[in-house]
Design an enzyme around this catalytic site. Sequence first.
Site, PDB file in Angstrom:
ATOM      1  N   GLU A  63       0.773  -1.240   0.000  1.00 55.90           N
ATOM      2  CA  GLU A  63       0.000   0.000   0.000  1.00 55.90           C
ATOM      3  C   GLU A  63       0.806   1.293   0.000  1.00 55.90           C
ATOM      4  O   GLU A  63       0.600   2.167   0.850  1.00 55.90           O
ATOM      5  CB  GLU A  63      -0.975   0.017   1.183  1.00 55.90           C
ATOM      6  CG  GLU A  63      -2.039  -1.047   1.096  1.00 55.90           C
ATOM      7  CD  GLU A  63      -3.098  -0.916   2.193  1.00 55.90           C
ATOM      8  OE1 GLU A  63      -2.968  -0.029   3.054  1.00 55.90           O
ATOM      9  OE2 GLU A  63      -4.054  -1.696   2.175  1.00 55.90           O
TER      10      GLU A  63
ATOM     11  N   GLU B 298      -6.604  -7.968   0.296  1.00 55.36           N
ATOM     12  CA  GLU B 298      -7.360  -7.700   1.519  1.00 55.36           C
ATOM     13  C   GLU B 298      -8.806  -7.402   1.154  1.00 55.36           C
ATOM     14  O   GLU B 298      -9.081  -6.711   0.168  1.00 55.36           O
ATOM     15  CB  GLU B 298      -6.773  -6.500   2.274  1.00 55.36           C
ATOM     16  CG  GLU B 298      -5.347  -6.674   2.742  1.00 55.36           C
ATOM     17  CD  GLU B 298      -4.807  -5.425   3.444  1.00 55.36           C
ATOM     18  OE1 GLU B 298      -5.623  -4.533   3.774  1.00 55.36           O
ATOM     19  OE2 GLU B 298      -3.585  -5.353   3.644  1.00 55.36           O
TER      20      GLU B 298
END
Length: 813
Positions: free
Chosen positions: A455, A560
């Site tokens: 991320e 995720e």
Amino acid sequence: MSSPYTSLGGRGIPDSQLLSPEGQGITDSYWGRSGNEYMPAPSIISRDSTHGSLAGGAGGYGSNRNSWGSGMALAAAAGTYGDDSHRPLPARGSSRLATSSPQLSVSDEFEEQGHVAPNAINAPGTFSEKSPRWAGASRPKKSRKALWIGIGIGAFLVIGAGVGLGVYFSLRNKNNSSSSGSSQSGADNDQSGGGSNEDGSSKTHTGGHGQQPSAAPTSGGQGSLLTFEDGSTATYNNPYGGTWVWDPSDPFNNDAQVNSWTPALNQNWTWGQDKVMGVNLGGWLNTEPFIVPGLYQQYAQGAGGQAVDEYTLSLNMGDDLETAMTQHYDTFITEADIAEIASVGLNWIRLPIGHWAVETWPGEPFLERVSWTYVLKAIQWCRKYGIRINLDLHTVPGSQNGWNHSGKLGSVNWMFGTMGLANAQRSLDYMRTLAEFISQPEYAPVVQMFGFVNEPNSNVINKTVVASFYQEAYREIRSVTGIGAGNGPFLSIHDAFAGFTSWFGFLPGADRLALDQHPYLVFGTQQTGPIPSIAQMPCQYWAADTNTSAQQFGVSVAGEFSAAINDCGLYVNNVGVGTRYEGTYPGYNGPTGGSCDQWNNWQEWNETVKQDLQLFVQAEMDALQDYFFWTWKIGNSTTGNPQPNPFWHYKLGVEQGWINPDPRTAFGTCASFGTPINAFDGIYPEAYMTGGAGAGQIPATVSASYPWPVPTFSDVNAAQMTNIPQYTMNASPITLPGPTFTNPSSGATISPGSGWANSADTRPAFQAVQGCSYPPEYSATGVPIVPGMCGAGLDQVIVKRNGAPAPTPAPVV
């Protein structure tokens, strides 16, 4: 008719509160974002969503909202956190795709956590009759009635098996060392030995707790007796045809098969045909307050102030650091958890780790290297049960996004700001070290994917800058592994909150490069309607987009996602921060749903709620195709509900019935809604995408468009770049130790590999310029750039490779 949710805290949710992407004119004001004062949670769960926690002024927004994870442009000013001195010389020890919908604003002020993005891309694609291996039949179009019958059966199975679902096997006395199951002589392939390291100057950290095996080789399937590492025993209950293998005389045996529809570890995984049904082990080796609240509550205050991330937690632990963290590592995830994961039909784990698993530098409070011991345990346990691993480097020096899951809450100091290049140089070393270890033949069959940075926030850093780093990391890792299928792991890059479509065409010819998305519905405008209507949103938002990405980019995974339909929960938006659902989150002015009590107290959920949530999770799984749920378990809290955050707790969801114990039941959910999905036939358009013909042949013109080092940062112009600090490349490389195994018959030590797969990889590692004082690692964005800074202007471009050397063969033992 009364609402099925009436019993939740005595409060019904009227249908009029349904937020549907159909037929509503949703504007910026509807989302409650009139300007920079609204800064929604920048990343998943407890990854700092605090409006007031990020210092600095306004960031620059793009014009297109084209991602599940189109990050908010975060302010990036200096913080003041502790002593960030650096290692001295001697001591090296929603992201949805772009939509033409007129009903949503096209702004990418939304970051990864919450995207309502309703329209799918209508890219060309036809429905294929070809069936993936796991499905066993061509894709059926399930009717709504059939879907609900399936859910009912699933709920029945949960209830029927649920008495033991908390454990999935019957634990026996620790002193009972008997075992059952067929004897296993060894792996089909020679997995002994390892790559040699010819660089005599390489620093090797000794250590890693040895995994002492039981006295006799064993294997078995349903009903067999397991002997765990700690000596306790259990009866294995895997109804899906799985076989476990643990042979102490051959600890690198890869015969285990987690279930009947997943190839054994010694067989090829075929992307597009084999399906990733995975779960994260979040909060274990990289802690977060919402995953392990009790640990953070125990050390809530101390030298670091309030514990909000692992940096402050480590400071607050003080002299207890090693004891407390080791106890957490020992107890939060154990071998029993891995056996349970196999028992509920999952076949992969994503394993987030902090960079302190490799090393720390002076001034960093993290516990150095101890978590690496548990990475080794995870590899051993997953090998035993036939589970593959996506190793995820969740933190990098300086922080790639400023959120607490990056190790330290604050500002971005990676590929951004005064220390941005120096921190990136350290990161390349750690990625290389990890790649060297997992590419050894002892570990490659288990660790088949490597997410080398989690991320990065391109809305702060700039997508082009992130892309240049991605290419350099790709080059660095592939120079270790070699090119083509079978040479090291798949490499996973996150969409960096720029959106899937923005990466289409990135590095054509790159060898085995996967694109990662982290889609969540809950960190923006809150969904307040009935769950069945919310359940359709993943199919509407993500199904066609995911398939389009497979057709355009290649392998596409969801690293995720969760069962959350709102942002309720303990520390979900960070420690001490409210929720959007209750209207207590700073800066949020969108729809609210009232008290979170009804969603936090899962003990009061009725069967209707559980079945509806199960439908939502199945829609996500079907839409995302290859996925990892976040996360396997949530630790207990010492205050309030002792088992908080049920939306994020896979294990609890299976035990209690809002997650089906057979993930294959998700298949066909989106079709049952009549959602267009632009079906992917399982065949990627180019062979290079999975390591075939053309792999590694990136056109020079494309490669040149992502230069390294980068000529400018988003906050540092080209003229200043020659003055920013750098580390010097003259240190010994870092190697990681393997576990210790002893042959029970001969007493001889079994080689775990040298830690270095490719002896031809001899470039020096980075370290601080001797006697030079660097700006603080985590708070340098406000430090002025002036001539004469440490390492400024060093000409130390890593030599570019024309092709890559082959991995070093394992020695004959």
